[in-house]
Design a protein around this motif. Structure first.
Motif, PDB file in Angstrom:
ATOM      1  N   UNK A   2     -34.694  58.113  72.818  1.00 53.79           N
ATOM      2  CA  UNK A   2     -33.895  59.385  73.276  1.00 53.79           C
ATOM      3  C   UNK A   2     -31.759  58.124  73.105  1.00 53.79           C
ATOM      4  N   UNK A   3     -32.263  57.461  74.329  1.00 55.16           N
ATOM      5  CA  UNK A   3     -31.182  56.625  74.440  1.00 55.16           C
ATOM      6  C   UNK A   3     -30.346  56.104  72.910  1.00 55.16           C
ATOM      7  N   UNK A   4     -31.657  55.182  72.263  1.00 53.51           N
ATOM      8  CA  UNK A   4     -31.539  54.979  71.120  1.00 53.51           C
ATOM      9  C   UNK A   4     -30.742  55.570  70.343  1.00 53.51           C
ATOM     10  N   UNK A   5     -31.939  56.284  69.596  1.00 53.13           N
ATOM     11  CA  UNK A   5     -30.999  57.153  68.818  1.00 53.13           C
ATOM     12  C   UNK A   5     -30.155  57.974  68.254  1.00 53.13           C
ATOM     13  N   UNK A   6     -29.338  58.282  69.908  1.00 56.98           N
ATOM     14  CA  UNK A   6     -27.963  58.746  69.726  1.00 56.98           C
ATOM     15  C   UNK A   6     -27.235  57.738  69.522  1.00 56.98           C
ATOM     16  N   UNK A   7     -27.249  56.586  70.040  1.00 61.34           N
ATOM     17  CA  UNK A   7     -26.318  55.924  69.940  1.00 61.34           C
ATOM     18  C   UNK A   7     -24.584  56.239  69.943  1.00 61.34           C
ATOM     19  N   UNK A   8     -24.807  56.916  71.255  1.00 61.01           N
ATOM     20  CA  UNK A   8     -23.380  57.337  71.877  1.00 61.01           C
ATOM     21  C   UNK A   8     -22.857  56.846  73.302  1.00 61.01           C
ATOM     22  N   UNK A  58     -32.846  63.902  62.921  1.00 61.68           N
ATOM     23  CA  UNK A  58     -32.714  64.144  64.607  1.00 61.68           C
ATOM     24  C   UNK A  58     -32.768  65.108  65.195  1.00 61.68           C
ATOM     25  N   UNK A  59     -31.949  66.185  64.381  1.00 63.60           N
ATOM     26  CA  UNK A  59     -31.685  67.932  65.592  1.00 63.60           C
ATOM     27  C   UNK A  59     -33.183  68.653  64.962  1.00 63.60           C
ATOM     28  N   UNK A  60     -34.007  67.812  64.339  1.00 62.84           N
ATOM     29  CA  UNK A  60     -35.101  68.762  64.578  1.00 62.84           C
ATOM     30  C   UNK A  60     -36.000  68.147  65.409  1.00 62.84           C
ATOM     31  N   UNK A  61     -36.358  66.876  65.728  1.00 60.65           N
ATOM     32  CA  UNK A  61     -37.139  66.090  66.540  1.00 60.65           C
ATOM     33  C   UNK A  61     -36.176  66.311  68.169  1.00 60.65           C
ATOM     34  N   UNK A  62     -34.910  66.272  68.108  1.00 58.29           N
ATOM     35  CA  UNK A  62     -34.362  66.809  69.160  1.00 58.29           C
ATOM     36  C   UNK A  62     -34.442  67.651  70.368  1.00 58.29           C
ATOM     37  N   UNK A  63     -34.663  68.761  68.921  1.00 59.45           N
ATOM     38  CA  UNK A  63     -35.457  70.521  69.605  1.00 59.45           C
ATOM     39  C   UNK A  63     -36.947  70.308  70.059  1.00 59.45           C
ATOM     40  N   UNK A  64     -37.771  69.727  69.559  1.00 62.67           N
ATOM     41  CA  UNK A  64     -39.586  69.312  69.324  1.00 62.67           C
ATOM     42  C   UNK A  64     -39.395  68.552  70.506  1.00 62.67           C
ATOM     43  N   UNK A  65     -39.069  67.617  71.381  1.00 60.36           N
ATOM     44  CA  UNK A  65     -38.316  67.136  72.114  1.00 60.36           C
ATOM     45  C   UNK A  65     -38.186  67.853  73.360  1.00 60.36           C
ATOM     46  N   UNK A  66     -36.914  68.725  73.117  1.00 62.15           N
ATOM     47  CA  UNK A  66     -36.436  69.712  74.744  1.00 62.15           C
ATOM     48  C   UNK A  66     -37.308  70.737  74.714  1.00 62.15           C
ATOM     49  N   UNK A  67     -38.569  70.858  74.408  1.00 63.84           N
ATOM     50  CA  UNK A  67     -39.655  71.736  74.043  1.00 63.84           C
ATOM     51  C   UNK A  67     -40.845  71.129  74.486  1.00 63.84           C
ATOM     52  N   UNK A  68     -40.607  69.618  74.526  1.00 65.12           N
ATOM     53  CA  UNK A  68     -42.180  68.792  74.926  1.00 65.12           C
ATOM     54  C   UNK A  68     -41.894  68.817  76.007  1.00 65.12           C
TER      55      UNK A  68
END
Length: 184
Positions: A63-69, A13-23
Motif C-alpha cells: 500500500x505504501x508503494x502503490x499510494x506513491x504519496x 485502485x479505489x476498489x483494491x483499497x476498499x477491499x483491503x480496508x474490509x479484509x
C-alpha cells in the motif's frame, strides 16, 4: 456475448483499497481469536503468527508503494539489521548474475516503470529511469506480476491470459529476470 470494458486504474485502485480496508479487520479478528499463534500453518516452517506478520508487512509494503504519496515509510518499520525493500529486491544470487549484462524495462500497467539493470553480479532498480537501450521490455498487470513473483501463478498462465508480455530487442531474456531477482 458480454461487453468488454476498459481498465480504469484509478477506479481499480479505489476498489483494491476498499477491499483491503474490509479484509484487514477480519484478518486482525482471526489472529486475535487464534488459540495458538505458534501453531503450524499451511506454509511449511511458518507458524500462524508468522503468516499473520507476513500479511501485515505485505499490506504495509504494497500500500505504501502503490499510494506513491510518501505517507508510509515502510523502510522505517523494518527490524534492526533488515535492509530496505528496494535493496532486498536488488540483492541477487551473485553466482547466477556473474558475467550477466542485461537491462530490463519493466512497465507495470497503471503503476511505475522500473529499469532493472544487471551488470556482472550487481543489480540496480530505478523508478522512472531516463531513456536508454533496453534488452527486454516486460509489460505486466500488477496482480499477475505479484502472483508470478511470489510463485503463486505460473508465468505461462499469466502470459496466456494476456497479463504479461515481453518485447524489445531480446524478448527471450524475460524468463531470466525471475532467476535474477529475489522473491519479494
Amino acid at each position: 456475448m458480454g461487453t468488454v470494458t476498459g481498465f480504469d486504474p484509478v477506479t481499480e485502485h479505489e476498489r483494491t483499497r476498499a477491499a483491503l480496508a474490509a479484509a484487514v479487520p477480519r484478518l486482525v479478528r482471526l489472529l486475535r481469536d487464534a488459540p495458538d499463534l505458534d501453531a503450524a500453518s499451511g506454509v511449511p516452517v511458518w507458524t500462524v503468527g508468522d503468516v499473520g506478520a507476513h500479511l501485515a508487512a505485505v499490506y504495509l509494503a504494497y500500500t505504501s508503494v502503490a499510494s506513491g504519496d510518501g505517507a508510509m515509510d515502510r523502510d522505517g518499520l523494518l527490524p534492526p539489521g533488515d535492509v530496505p525493500f528496494a535493496e532486498r529486491i536488488a540483492a541477487l544470487d551473485k553466482e547466477e548474475a556473474r558475467g550477466v549484462r542485461i537491462a530490463f524495462d519493466l512497465v507495470v500497467k497503471g503503476g511505475p516503470r522500473l529499469a532493472i539493470v544487471v551488470d556482472d553480479g550487481t543489480m540496480t532498480v530505478t523508478r522512472d529511469a531516463p531513456s536508454r537501450a533496453y534488452d527486454c521490455r516486460l509489460t505486466v498487470a500488477p496482480t499477475a506480476f505479484l502472483l508470478v513473483s511470489f510463485r503463486r501463478m505460473p508465468v505461462w498462465q499469466a502470459i496466456a491470459r494476456g497479463r504479461m508480455r515481453a518485447g524489445g530487442r531480446r524478448p527471450w531474456l524475460a524468463p531470466r529476470l525471475g532467476r535474477l531477482v529475489a522473491t519479494p
